[in-house]
Design an enzyme around this catalytic site. Structure first.
Site, mmCIF file in Angstrom:
data_model
loop_
_atom_site.group_PDB
_atom_site.id
_atom_site.type_symbol
_atom_site.label_atom_id
_atom_site.label_comp_id
_atom_site.label_asym_id
_atom_site.label_seq_id
_atom_site.Cartn_x
_atom_site.Cartn_y
_atom_site.Cartn_z
ATOM 1 N N LYS A 69 -34.157 71.021 -9.654
ATOM 2 C CA LYS A 69 -33.755 70.535 -10.646
ATOM 3 C C LYS A 69 -34.641 70.425 -11.768
ATOM 4 O O LYS A 69 -34.655 70.694 -13.024
ATOM 5 C CB LYS A 69 -32.884 69.307 -10.663
ATOM 6 N N LYS B 107 -47.175 66.238 -12.006
ATOM 7 C CA LYS B 107 -48.040 67.152 -12.743
ATOM 8 C C LYS B 107 -47.227 67.872 -13.773
ATOM 9 O O LYS B 107 -47.660 68.439 -14.678
ATOM 10 C CB LYS B 107 -48.878 68.332 -12.049
ATOM 11 N N LYS C 84 -40.432 60.469 -11.230
ATOM 12 C CA LYS C 84 -41.759 60.111 -10.723
ATOM 13 C C LYS C 84 -42.913 60.770 -11.409
ATOM 14 O O LYS C 84 -42.763 61.843 -12.029
ATOM 15 C CB LYS C 84 -41.839 60.619 -9.172
#
Ligand code: ATP
Ligand code: MG
Length: 334
Positions: free
Chosen positions: A115, A197, A194
């Site tokens: 997702k 990167k 969260k």
């Protein structure tokens, strides 16, 4: 007793504060306690959610610089590149035959990653990557896997794969254990997901002072202006307080007191300073190391050879137990 550790990162960008507190600090501690640490740069995994591979090599060196600057010592630990260790692909093939598609589909992190970064389109590689990761872990006879919280379902799948393999082909693998840190899921500056990167919400270990300041200043905050720790009602400010605590060592209560009635602006300025003070020595070491590309290449080359040898030892046992060490033309004198 000396333990075998395996953990790693995707070369999708440099490392961020979440990596540092989620896994990297644990790796360094385990290394310094005398354990046998293997750090995998998981370049196969890059392909799970993107096919643009131009930056993979550059990102591999960025990861390496982050590891070395944070205290991974290549004389003690083994840093290697996944795609250069053929045993990992071989073991992935074997293990993938032991896992049902419906079991693979229950992994919540695979759904979340699809997702978040693959625009909802799940490739077969994405669905199967926890099994590939299980191969990475099991190929090194791993005892402990220091990871962030998002990785727990993957370590569980590795344990399942070990159990099934042992059941079908006889005792071969240990069941690896996940090791979580005190901060197993650092949230991003957007306070929604969260720190990652690939999601535009990270402070990188290699960010300049100015970049850190700019990012912290524009970090999401909550309504109201009190600096209080309340993850339910004030998730964004609580996340920033966590960071202040982690990188200054000050207790959260003490930080709340320092900013009583002061509002977000001075708090954010000081937080940027706290993070910058913490990152300064890492940045300096990183810049020094970056000058010596020959040394960096040597570290990766030597690490990868060590990883090939270590995994081959395990694979010989795997093939033997599977009766796949045939035909005899491959044996001396056979
Ligand atoms: P990407 O967005 O490209 O997937 P990432 O930031 O999720 O990058 P990974 O290379 O996928 O990083 O993860 C490497 C390791 O770092 C894993 O063990 C993961 O659990 C841990 N980790 C990643 N992000 C965090 C975080 N925000 N907090 C704690 N641990 C984290
Ligand atoms: Mg990730």
């Amino acid at each position: 007793m000396k333990k075998r550790i395996l953990t790693g990162d995707r070369p999708t960008g440099p490392l961020h504060l979440g990596h540092l507190v989620g896994s990297l600090q644990n790796r360094v501690t385990l290394q310094n306690e005398g354990n046998d640490v293997f750090v995998i740069i998981s370049d196969f995994q890059v392909l799970t959610d993107r096919l643009d591979t131009k930056e993979v090599e550059r990102n591999t060196f960025e990861l390496l610089l982050d590891y070395l600057a944070c205290g991974i010592n290549p004389d003690k630990s083994t840093i290697f590149v996944q795609s250069r260790v053929p045993a990992l692909a071989e073991l992935f093939v074997y293990l993938s035959m032991l896992v049902s598609v419906s079991r693979a589909q229950t992994n919540p992190t695979v759904k979340e990653e699809t997702k978040a970064t693959a625009k909802g389109k799940m490739s077969l590689g994405m669905l199967g990557f926890p099994v590939s990761q299980a191969a990475d872990i099991l190929a090194f006879d791993t005892d402990v896997v220091p990871v962030g919280e998002d990785q727990l379902p993957h370590v569980e799948q590795a344990r399942d794969a070990a159990r099934t393999f042992n059941h079908v082909f006889g005792p071969t693998f240990k069941e690896p254990k996940a090791l979580l840190s005190k901060m197993p899921r650092l949230m991003g500056l957007d306070a929604k997901q969260k720190m990652s990167k690939s999601r535009g919400n990270a402070i990188f270990l290699s960010d300049t002072k100015e970049e850190v300041l700019k990012k912290v200043k524009s970090a999401t905050t909550d309504s109201g202006k009190d600096i209080v720790f309340d993850p339910e009602k004030k998730p964004a400010v609580s996340n920033l307080l966590q960071m202040y605590h982690l990188f200054s060592g000050k207790e959260i209560k003490a930080i709340e007191k320092m900013y009583e009635g002061k509002g977000y602006a001075p708090f954010k300025l000081d937080l940027a300073e706290v993070i910058n003070a913490f990152l300064d020595p890492i940045r300096q070491t990183r810049a020094e190391l970056a000058k010596d590309k020959t040394y960096l290449s040597l570290v990766l080359r030597e690490g990868t050879v060590r990883a090939q040898e270590a995994s081959e030892t395990v694979m010989q046992k795997v093939r033997k137990h599977m009766h796949y060490d045939y035909p005899s033309i491959f044996h001396h004198g056979g």
